[in-house]
Design an enzyme around this catalytic site. Sequence first.
Site: not given
Length: 373
Positions: A187, A190-191
């Site tokens: 992701c 997300c990261d």
Amino acid sequence: MKFRFCAHNNWTTLFNKARNLIATQRAAASTAATSAATSAMADIKIQKTKLCIIGSGPSAHTAAVYAARAELKPVLFEGWMANDIAPGGQLTTTTDVENFPGFPDGILGGELMERCRQQSVRFGTEIFTETVSKVDFSSRPFRVFTDSRTVEADSVIVATGAVAKRLPFTGSGDGPGGFWNKGISACAVCDGAAPIFRNKPLAVIGGGDSAMEEATFLTKYGSEVYIIHRRDTFRASKIMQSKALSNSKIKVIWNSAVVEAYGDGENKKLGGLKVKNVVTEEVSDLKVSGLFFAIGHEPATKFLDGQLELDSDGYVVTKPGTTKTSVEGVFAAGDVQDKKYRQAITAAGTGCMAALDAEHFLQELGLQQEKTD
């Protein structure tokens, strides 16, 4: 003639005895099987509830908090290593979560989900660490089955999520020698903003819209971004391809597949990749500090056995603006019905919606029953 008649008579007697013995054995086996089945059924607990929630991520626990505060006394099945993921969902496989509101310093994914679970319990949610094996939505009350329990529910919220697809190659896992969560992720949104990726070369595996979108997103943080694709053309839409290929930070490695990930030798983080050209079979070295899988997700809907309408990718179809599914009284929340955003905060939002939709449904159901009575 008489001897032959006696022989035939003896044979008939033996045959009848054998047939009777087989029948007796079958009857005994049938009795034993019936007894075992009866005993097994006696061991299965049957429980009734107004609302059953299936799942353990942000959507499931948000739904549980709202439903419990509305005094619906929900039952929640959080599963046990369902889809090879611990109770708490995909967030339990991540380290720092920095984009969930309320945590300015970030929070570990596992800790965030433990707090969500505690909040669900605090308001009265009954949680079972059991995996749902099948459901029966053909009539109300709906029935939800695990190996040791059957729950009869007036309404159900399906919040089982979707699992990011990963490729198995040396160094890709989370065990010894693996770099999952140490430079490898599924992701980018997300990261991707994490410090270990900033101003570093990064790579994305995939050839669809998700890969184009994630590669473009990563250009905000990485020094350069490689898209590694095993074919010589992308399957992504033309507009997404154009957007990615026109970005000067993005480079494409065609006809190639990653065969190994290795460390940086210092911080035990990802240091680079071994990339094999599938046409020439030549293996080259690619120095990157981050690798992102963008090869799709698999929604956890197999246990539904076709009882809810699904789209072509297996996601639960909900009516626009609601969490209502094709079966009245059954709702869906989180990534199991969201193939676009797939974020913890959006999952939590749909969990809230599902609880409110379920509450309104149960209120209407109660009114209908009163009119009938």
